[in-house]
Design an enzyme around this catalytic site. Structure first.
Site, PDB file in Angstrom:
ATOM      1  N   ASN A 243      -3.782   8.849  -3.792  1.00 33.94           N
ATOM      2  CA  ASN A 243      -2.578   8.797  -2.966  1.00 33.94           C
ATOM      3  C   ASN A 243      -1.448   8.208  -3.785  1.00 33.94           C
ATOM      4  O   ASN A 243      -1.641   7.231  -4.519  1.00 33.94           O
ATOM      5  CB  ASN A 243      -2.798   7.940  -1.714  1.00 33.94           C
ATOM      6  CG  ASN A 243      -1.502   7.719  -0.930  1.00 33.94           C
ATOM      7  OD1 ASN A 243      -0.860   6.676  -1.030  1.00 33.94           O
ATOM      8  ND2 ASN A 243      -1.092   8.720  -0.159  1.00 33.94           N
TER       9      ASN A 243
ATOM     10  N   TRP B 274       1.673  -1.903   3.126  1.00 33.40           N
ATOM     11  CA  TRP B 274       0.978  -0.696   3.575  1.00 33.40           C
ATOM     12  C   TRP B 274       1.122  -0.576   5.082  1.00 33.40           C
ATOM     13  O   TRP B 274       0.508  -1.319   5.854  1.00 33.40           O
ATOM     14  CB  TRP B 274      -0.502  -0.755   3.188  1.00 33.40           C
ATOM     15  CG  TRP B 274      -0.764  -0.273   1.795  1.00 33.40           C
ATOM     16  CD1 TRP B 274      -0.180   0.778   1.168  1.00 33.40           C
ATOM     17  CD2 TRP B 274      -1.690  -0.841   0.857  1.00 33.40           C
ATOM     18  NE1 TRP B 274      -0.674   0.926  -0.113  1.00 33.40           N
ATOM     19  CE2 TRP B 274      -1.602  -0.053  -0.333  1.00 33.40           C
ATOM     20  CE3 TRP B 274      -2.568  -1.908   0.884  1.00 33.40           C
ATOM     21  CZ2 TRP B 274      -2.375  -0.318  -1.461  1.00 33.40           C
ATOM     22  CZ3 TRP B 274      -3.338  -2.169  -0.234  1.00 33.40           C
ATOM     23  CH2 TRP B 274      -3.245  -1.382  -1.391  1.00 33.40           C
TER      24      TRP B 274
ATOM     25  N   ASP C 198      15.759  -2.541   6.808  1.00 35.37           N
ATOM     26  CA  ASP C 198      15.064  -1.284   6.569  1.00 35.37           C
ATOM     27  C   ASP C 198      15.876  -0.060   6.958  1.00 35.37           C
ATOM     28  O   ASP C 198      17.004  -0.159   7.446  1.00 35.37           O
ATOM     29  CB  ASP C 198      13.738  -1.287   7.323  1.00 35.37           C
ATOM     30  CG  ASP C 198      12.587  -0.832   6.443  1.00 35.37           C
ATOM     31  OD1 ASP C 198      12.724   0.219   5.789  1.00 35.37           O
ATOM     32  OD2 ASP C 198      11.575  -1.525   6.397  1.00 35.37           O
TER      33      ASP C 198
END
Length: 587
Positions: A167, A185, A280
């Site tokens: 990944n 994660w 964010d």
């Protein structure tokens, strides 16, 4: 296209799209504010050559326009995907004539993959050390409430501890000290799945962090690919060539030969450390939470390494343009992966996961709902919070038109489904608890059932100070704050059902002026409500079915328990104002 970062920068330089800033710039807040102003104006790539306290230059805004994204990859990847999708009937079952007709796109696919080159052909190995100091990186602190400096274009490579499937993901990296970082994660991410498997075995997970390299790696790392599609192979397809890798000592992974920086180490099991806050891409801060820790043991970098960075915040930022490109590239695949789904779009203004729209087949009663379930169960689309579905052909990117089509056909007693107590995007706090929330599905299928009002001509709504139409059928109203009247949505229902029944959707917001722009409407409404908590409608329960009636009321006001919006400090804004001519003396 480009085998490395500097090839892309040189192309952009020849096109007059790179501006060097030689004035000293602080990576703490100042650099990010310069970047934000430039990208808002559709401005150039910025190469900061004099970053305070650091020895590496920083490049930002590489993907800040549609034109630059197209320059990074060219038209070939989209053409290959379209050709293969349109030729599926010739490949299944395979016939010689069909294979010959599709020989060109098939050859492009056959050229994909990786190849190992010696260290002498891997510029990233020019400097190698085990004396790692992550604090020497010119990592940015973009917003004043951020928990520290972050690597904002991190390419995190992991392998499944048993199957070795790989990944490549973009998981933000907060630098704690010389050789320790956070590893953010999120749920429904491949790297997190690998770590889960390693942790079950009580094993550390080897991790490779790459910064820079072919632009295709950045796009591949955030692409919503099916789990079985390797990101490195997808990057190779975008490049039109094999991805060069090289082997390094004392680490199980090969590393990207043309990268700018590579860091190797491991994430130990069962260890967590507070990570964040971080301003964010939803346009709000994500709070500090416990996440795994990356212990960095080795580093490689070019002698003249360039540090690529980005800044996220309220849309539109660079991630918006990359996301739009990926949707253009991958949209022809959706009908192949999900038969019956004719078109699908997620809205970058909402952070992508908060809202999706789809055009589906409706050949029997409520077939559209079956396709909605299929969409909600596919890879990263499982994080979708609100899904709108129609069977009417339209341009999903034109949300006003799409919403009008939905509302003209929407029958709340039949077409609204709210699913309580589900997972939620890690960065979306509307569900009141990390990774928890709910989902909503809204159908607008068949023939129109109503003539939609196009403007509001009624009297004032009690307690409301502003009333505006976003599109036919959707009214935006503002008045008291959530703090002052938290139950406003419930309180207004009787009045709205009696006097505004012709408006199928009514959004309560803090400032109704957001109705004037599609981008403002999308960002404000869909990042500020949870379907289970904040949707209101007159309802009755008939056996096990909730039957909704009348207008659907969406309470999209800021709630006191939401994270703060990201905002530039006044003193940083004043500093950048004062120094603007130093940054751009030739402007």
């Amino acid at each position: 296209m480009h085998a490395n970062l500097r090839s892309f920068i040189e192309q952009l330089r020849r096109a007059g799209q790179v501006v060097e800033i030689d004035a000293p710039v602080d990576p703490y807040l100042e650099l990010a504010e310069i970047h934000r102003r430039v990208i808002e104006d559709g401005g150039p790539v910025l190469l900061f050559t004099n970053v305070k306290g650091k020895s590496f230059p920083v490049v930002t805004n590489l993907f800040g326009t549609v034109e630059r994204v197209d320059m990074a990859f060219g038209p070939k990847p989209e053409a290959v995907v379209r050709s293969l999708v349109h030729g599926m009937d010739k490949l299944l079952p395979p016939k010689l004539s069909g294979l010959w007709e599709l020989r060109q796109p098939l050859l492009e696919v056959m050229r994909t993959g990786t190849k190992t080159v010696p260290a002498s052909q891997a510029p990233v190995t020019q400097i190698a050390t085990t004396d790692v100091d992550m604090t020497k990186l010119p990592a940015l602190t973009s917003w004043h409430l951020d928990g520290g400096p972050f690597v904002t274009l991190p390419l995190v490579y992991t392998e499944h501890p048993e199957t070795k499937e790989h990944n490549l993901g973009m998981y933000r990296i907060q630098i704690y000290d010389k050789n320790t970082t956070g590893m953010h994660w999120q749920i429904q991410k491949g790297g997190g799945f690998h770590y889960h498997e390693a942790e079950k075995r009580n094993q550390p997970l080897p991790v490779t962090l790459t910064i820079g390299g072919p632009p295709a790696l950045i796009v591949s790392a955030i692409a919503p690919l099916p789990e079985m599609v390797p990101e490195l192979v997808f990057a190779s397809l975008l490049m039109g060539d094999k991805l060069k890798m090289t082997e390094v000592p004392n680490h199980p992974h090969r590393i990207v030969a043309e990268a700018e920086f590579v860091f190797a180490g491991e994430v130990p099991p069962h260890i967590r450390r507070p990570e964040g806050p971080f301003g964010d891409h939803f346009g709000y801060y994500s709070w500090a939470h416990d996440f795994p820790v990356f212990n960095v043991k080795q580093m490689w970098h070019r002698k003249d390494a360039i540090y690529p960075a980005t800044v996220v915040g309220k849309p539109r930022q660079e991630d918006y343009y990359i996301g739009e490109y990926l949707q253009r590239l991958l949209s022809p695949l959706f009908p192949v992966v999900m038969p019956g789904v004719k078109a699908l779009w997620t809205y970058g203004e909402t952070g992508f996961h908060a809202l999706a729209g789809a055009i589906v087949r409706e050949s029997y009663y409520k077939e559209a709902m079956a396709h909605a379930f299929r969409i909600m169960g596919e890879g990263q689309l499982t994080l979708t919070k609100f899904l709108m579905v129609t069977d009417e052909p339209c341009d999903l990117g034109n949300f006003k038109q799409f919403l009008e089509i939905i509302l003209a056909r929407f029958q709340p007693e039949r077409d609204l489904l709210i699913v309580n107590d589900t997972s939620n995007d890690t960065l979306d706090y509307t569900g009141r608890k990390l990774n928890h929330g709910s989902k909503g599905i809204m159908l607008g299928i068949g023939d129109p059932v109503r003539e939609l009002p196009r403007e509001y001509k009624g009297q004032g709504i009690p307690g409301m100070t502003d009333i505006r139409a976003f599109c036919p059928g959707c009214l935006v109203i503002s008045g008291p704050s959530f703090h002052d009247r938290p139950e406003l949505g419930e309180e207004l229902l009787p009045y709205l059902n009696e006097h505004l029944a012709e408006w199928p959707m009514i959004c309560i917001v803090d400032d109704a002026a957001i109705a004037e722009k599609q981008s403002s409407f999308l960002w404000t409404v869909f990042t500020r409500f949870d379907p289970a908590h904040d949707l209101y409608a007159k309802s009755t329960i008939v056996r096990n079915k909730i039957r909704y009636e009348g207008p659907l009321v969406v309470d999209a006001r800021m709630k006191p328990f939401y994270p703060d919006e990201v905002e530039t400090l006044p003193e940083i804004s004043a500093l950048v104002d004062k120094r603007w001519n130093e940054y751009f003396p030739k402007a």
